[in-house]
Design an enzyme around this catalytic site. Structure first.
Site, PDB file in Angstrom:
ATOM      1  N   CYS A   1       0.790  -1.100  -0.002  1.00 35.03           N
ATOM      2  CA  CYS A   1       0.000   0.103   0.260  1.00 35.03           C
ATOM      3  C   CYS A   1       0.882   1.264   0.049  1.00 35.03           C
ATOM      4  CB  CYS A   1      -0.911  -0.018   1.019  1.00 35.03           C
ATOM      5  SG  CYS A   1      -2.213   1.126   0.973  1.00 35.03           S
TER       6      CYS A   1
ATOM      7  N   HIS B   1      -3.674  -5.662   1.332  1.00 37.18           N
ATOM      8  CA  HIS B   1      -3.122  -5.762   2.512  1.00 37.18           C
ATOM      9  C   HIS B   1      -2.961  -7.237   2.907  1.00 37.18           C
ATOM     10  CE1 HIS B   1      -2.386  -1.541   3.920  1.00 37.18           C
ATOM     11  NE2 HIS B   1      -3.388  -1.455   3.138  1.00 37.18           N
TER      12      HIS B   1
ATOM     13  N   GLU C   1      -0.956  -8.703   5.054  1.00 39.08           N
ATOM     14  CA  GLU C   1      -0.849  -8.708   6.654  1.00 39.08           C
ATOM     15  C   GLU C   1      -2.010  -8.468   7.362  1.00 39.08           C
ATOM     16  OE1 GLU C   1      -0.413  -6.000   5.063  1.00 39.08           O
ATOM     17  OE2 GLU C   1      -1.069  -4.293   6.130  1.00 39.08           O
TER      18      GLU C   1
END
Lengths: 232, 82
Positions: A86, A202, A204
């Site tokens: 990002c 994302h 994560e």
């Protein structure tokens, strides 16, 4: 155990998630503040999401000049794996470690929602545990997510097989498959040497069942334990 | 000598400018007619010391190329006031 430096800027906000996802993947993860230049024997670097320097001027434009970025640049040039997520992707583009730029979403809205993305390449340090053509659902959270590059650059990315992730319509999400008007539905790319990867979604945030999904866990697991090389 | 510098940064022509489009629609909603090609960019102003206006112009051009504008997506113009 491999060591992963998570770079933090003022305004980073996915640093904790990245640290935890790397830890859970079996990596020795630790923070490096943007004023530092010592990556502390890192085997890989993650530049997490957020709003470094408040996105002033342009997303990633100021962070690129932080002292740590010259170390990241050298690390990347020597072939060290670098993942920008990002805002991290935006910073890598501003630093010219990746081509192109991330512009304001076509629909203007800041988008925080799941997207379906197809794994296009598994020959990067962060995608070897997926398979080519696999569609996974990951969250995006960005206002400047529209990947844009010169026509020649886009052609080069395609011919050199450097599009790593692409937004697709897997039929399950009631929304446009391409959330932000990205050129050629590009959600992630790599550099010619394939060690620097930038992605808008994302992984994560999809690496722990307690937050609903582990679809993204293999990005950092690929680093910890790469799958055997496959055709792609 | 001190020069006053005005830098204008605009999205490159031909690239989608959703902010410009949104403002164009809003102007139409206010019944302003005949509006087209609205683009939204940035104005950056500062003062710079230089030996001449030409030197100032050259220095500011380098600033634009390295930081103030993104070479992939934006164009810039510079005005230097003595």
């Amino acid at each position: 155990m491999q060591r992963v430096a998570i770079v933090r800027f003022p305004g980073s906000n996915c640093d904790h998630d990245s640290l935890k996802a790397a830890h859970d993947a079996g990596l020795d993860s630790y923070y490096v503040w943007h004023r530092e230049t010592d990556l502390k024997q890192a085997d890989a670097v993650v530049i997490p999401g957020g709003f470094s320097y408040g996105d002033y001027l342009r997303s990633g434009a100021i962070a690129r000049f932080s002292p740590v970025m010259s170390s990241v640049q050298q690390f990347a040039l020597k072939g060290g794996p670098v993942l920008g997520i990002c805002n991290g992707f935006q910073i890598l583009c501003e630093a010219s470690l990746l081509p192109g730029a991330l512009m304001r979403n076509a629909g203007l809205a800041f988008l925080s929602r799941p997207v379906d993305v197809r794994i296009e390449r598994t020959d990067t340090p962060f995608t070897s545990r997926y398979h080519v053509g696999q569609v996974i659902r990951l969250p995006v959270a960005s206002g400047d997510g529209r990947f844009t590059a010169a026509k020649e650059t886009l052609a080069e990315l395609e011919s050199e097989h450097r599009v790593v992730l692409r937004y697709v319509n897997a039929g399950a999400i009631d929304a446009e498959p391409n959330p932000n008007g990205s050129s050629r539905e590009i959600a992630g790319i790599c550099n010619p040497a394939r060690n620097v990867v930038g992605i808008m979604p994302h992984p994560e945030r999809a690496a722990d069942l307690r937050t609903g999904s582990t679809a993204g866990a293999d990005f950092l697991r690929s680093l910890a334990a790469p799958a055997a090389a496959s055709a792609a | 000598m001190k020069f006053r510098v005005h830098v204008r940064v605009l999205p490159r022509a031909g690239l989608l400018d959703p902010q410009g489009q949104a403002v164009e629609h809003a102007l139409a909603a206010l019944k302003f007619g005949g509006i087209s090609n609205v683009h939204i960019g940035k104005a950056i102003e500062f003062e710079v010391n230089a030996d001449s206006a030409d030197r100032a112009q050259a220095e500011v051009k380098r600033m634009c190329e390295q930081l103030l504008a993104n070479p992939v997506t934006e164009d810039f113009s510079i005005a230097v006031e003595g």
